[in-house]
Design a protein around this motif. Sequence first.
Motif, short mmCIF file in Angstrom:
data_model
loop_
_atom_site.label_atom_id
_atom_site.label_comp_id
_atom_site.label_asym_id
_atom_site.label_seq_id
_atom_site.Cartn_x
_atom_site.Cartn_y
_atom_site.Cartn_z
N ILE A 1 0.83 -1.21 0.00
CA ILE A 1 0.00 0.00 0.00
C ILE A 1 0.87 1.25 0.00
N GLN A 2 1.96 1.24 0.74
CA GLN A 2 2.82 2.42 0.80
C GLN A 2 3.57 2.67 -0.51
N SER A 3 3.63 1.67 -1.40
CA SER A 3 4.28 1.87 -2.70
C SER A 3 3.36 2.48 -3.74
N ILE A 4 2.08 2.69 -3.39
CA ILE A 4 1.14 3.31 -4.33
C ILE A 4 1.47 4.79 -4.45
N PRO A 5 1.54 5.34 -5.65
CA PRO A 5 1.86 6.77 -5.80
C PRO A 5 0.84 7.65 -5.10
N PRO A 6 1.27 8.68 -4.39
CA PRO A 6 0.31 9.54 -3.67
C PRO A 6 -0.60 10.33 -4.60
N GLN A 7 -0.20 10.46 -5.89
CA GLN A 7 -1.06 11.20 -6.81
C GLN A 7 -2.42 10.53 -6.99
N LEU A 8 -2.45 9.19 -6.84
CA LEU A 8 -3.73 8.49 -6.98
C LEU A 8 -4.66 8.84 -5.83
N TYR A 9 -4.11 8.95 -4.61
CA TYR A 9 -4.93 9.36 -3.47
C TYR A 9 -5.43 10.80 -3.64
N GLU A 10 -4.55 11.67 -4.15
CA GLU A 10 -4.94 13.06 -4.34
C GLU A 10 -6.05 13.18 -5.38
N ALA A 11 -5.94 12.40 -6.45
CA ALA A 11 -6.98 12.44 -7.47
C ALA A 11 -8.31 11.89 -6.93
N ALA A 12 -8.23 10.84 -6.12
CA ALA A 12 -9.45 10.28 -5.52
C ALA A 12 -10.07 11.27 -4.54
N ALA A 13 -9.23 11.98 -3.77
CA ALA A 13 -9.77 12.96 -2.82
C ALA A 13 -10.43 14.13 -3.55
N LEU A 14 -9.85 14.54 -4.68
CA LEU A 14 -10.46 15.63 -5.45
C LEU A 14 -11.81 15.22 -6.04
N ASP A 15 -11.95 13.93 -6.34
CA ASP A 15 -13.22 13.43 -6.86
C ASP A 15 -14.23 13.16 -5.76
N ALA B 1 -13.90 10.89 -3.20
CA ALA B 1 -13.99 9.48 -2.85
C ALA B 1 -13.84 9.30 -1.35
N SER B 2 -14.65 8.42 -0.78
CA SER B 2 -14.55 8.10 0.65
C SER B 2 -13.42 7.10 0.88
N ARG B 3 -13.18 6.76 2.16
CA ARG B 3 -12.13 5.79 2.48
C ARG B 3 -12.43 4.44 1.84
N TRP B 4 -13.68 4.02 1.89
CA TRP B 4 -14.03 2.74 1.29
C TRP B 4 -13.84 2.76 -0.22
N GLN B 5 -14.21 3.87 -0.88
CA GLN B 5 -14.01 3.97 -2.31
C GLN B 5 -12.53 4.03 -2.68
N GLN B 6 -11.72 4.66 -1.84
CA GLN B 6 -10.28 4.65 -2.08
C GLN B 6 -9.72 3.24 -1.98
N PHE B 7 -10.22 2.49 -1.00
CA PHE B 7 -9.75 1.11 -0.88
C PHE B 7 -10.20 0.27 -2.07
N ARG B 8 -11.44 0.46 -2.51
CA ARG B 8 -12.00 -0.38 -3.57
C ARG B 8 -11.40 -0.09 -4.93
N TYR B 9 -11.17 1.18 -5.23
CA TYR B 9 -10.77 1.55 -6.58
C TYR B 9 -9.29 1.91 -6.70
N VAL B 10 -8.61 2.12 -5.56
CA VAL B 10 -7.19 2.49 -5.63
C VAL B 10 -6.32 1.44 -4.98
N ILE B 11 -6.60 1.09 -3.73
CA ILE B 11 -5.72 0.20 -2.98
C ILE B 11 -5.83 -1.24 -3.46
N ALA B 12 -7.06 -1.78 -3.51
CA ALA B 12 -7.24 -3.19 -3.86
C ALA B 12 -6.69 -3.53 -5.25
N PRO B 13 -6.98 -2.75 -6.31
CA PRO B 13 -6.38 -3.10 -7.61
C PRO B 13 -4.86 -2.97 -7.64
#
Length: 331
Positions: A219-233, A235-247
Motif C-alpha cells: 500500500i505504501q508503494s502506491i503513488p500519492p497522486q492516486l490518493y490526491e486524485a481520488a480525494a479531489l473526486d 472518494a470516501s475511504r471505502w471507495q479509495q480502498f476499492r478503486y485504488v488500494i485493492a487493484p
Amino acid sequence: MSAPQTAGTRVPALPSPPDDAPGRRPRGRRARPGGGTEPRPRRRTRRSRWFTPWLYLLAPLTLLVVFTYLPVADMISYSFTDWDGISPTRNFVGLDNYTDLFTRPQLFQVFWVSLFYLAGSVVQIAAALYFATILSFNTRLRNLFKGILFFPYLINGVAIGFVFLYFFQPGGTLDSILKAFGVGPHLWLGDPHLVNTSLAGVSVWRFMGLNMVLFLGAIQSIPPQLYEAAALDGASRWQQFRYVIAPSIRPIISLSVILAISGSLSVFEIPFIMTGGSNNSETFVIQTIKLAFNFNKTGLASAAAVVLLAIVLLVTWLQRLLFPDERVEQS
C-alpha cells in the motif's frame, strides 16, 4: 628546380605533428559528429558478458540444489521403496506405497482438518488487509499498533504453543474471561468439535502480522497522486480502498492466497506442540511424521510427502490459471 629522383633514392620521412597540433586528432579517440573527439569504447569479449552473472548466482544456486532439489529427489526415490529409515538396505516396491496411502481412510480425514486452517486463513487475510489499510492512513499511534500486531510473528512457535496451552486449559485464561460474561468452561483442546477451531485461532493470531506487513508495504508503494486524485473526486475511504488500494496490491493478495492454501495443507508446529494430533486434530504433516518415526515406514512417509507436494503444486497452478496475475500500471 629540384633534380629528379633516381631509383633507390630514399625520401626522408616528414616528422609527424604533435597530438596537440591544430587539426590533429589524438590517438585512441574518434571524431564526434558535431566536432571534437571522444574516447573509443573498449571492446568487451563475449565471454565476460554471459559468464559474469553466473559467478554471482553460483553460491545461491549451489545452496538451492544441495538443500532443496537433491533432498526432493531422494524423497521421491525413497517413496518407491520399503525403507524403514534405519536399515542400510531398501527394496523396490513400485507403486505399493501410493496404493496403500490412497486406500487409507485417515488420509481424507486429515484433509478435513485442513479446512479449519483454510477458513482461518481467510479470516487472517481479511484482518491483515483491514489493519494494513487503516494503518496506512494518518492514524494516531500507528507505529505502536504496527509493532503490537507484528510482534506475535517474531515469537518462537514452541513458546506460542506452551503459552496457549495455559490459555486454553480448563479454568485458564480464556475460561476466566468468558466466566465474566456468564459462559461456562469448555474443553477447548479436549473436545473434538472445538479443538481444530481453537488451534486455527492460534494460527490466525500468529501469522496475521506477517500478512499485514506485506499488505502495508504494498500500500505504501502506491503513488500519492492516486490518493490526491481520488480525494479531489470526493472518494470516501471505502471507495479509495476499492478503486485504488485493492487493484494496486492485487499481486500481493494473490501471493498471500497461495501461501495460505499451502500453509493450511502443511500445518505442523502448533497442533503438534499443543495436542500431538490427538482428539481429531491430526494434520497431514503430523501423520507423515508418525509414519516415519513412530512406525518406521520411511518409504510410505516419503510417498505421503510427495503427494502433499503434488497437491500444493496443483492448487497453486489452478489458482494461477483461474486468477492470472495482471500487470498493474501505477501512474
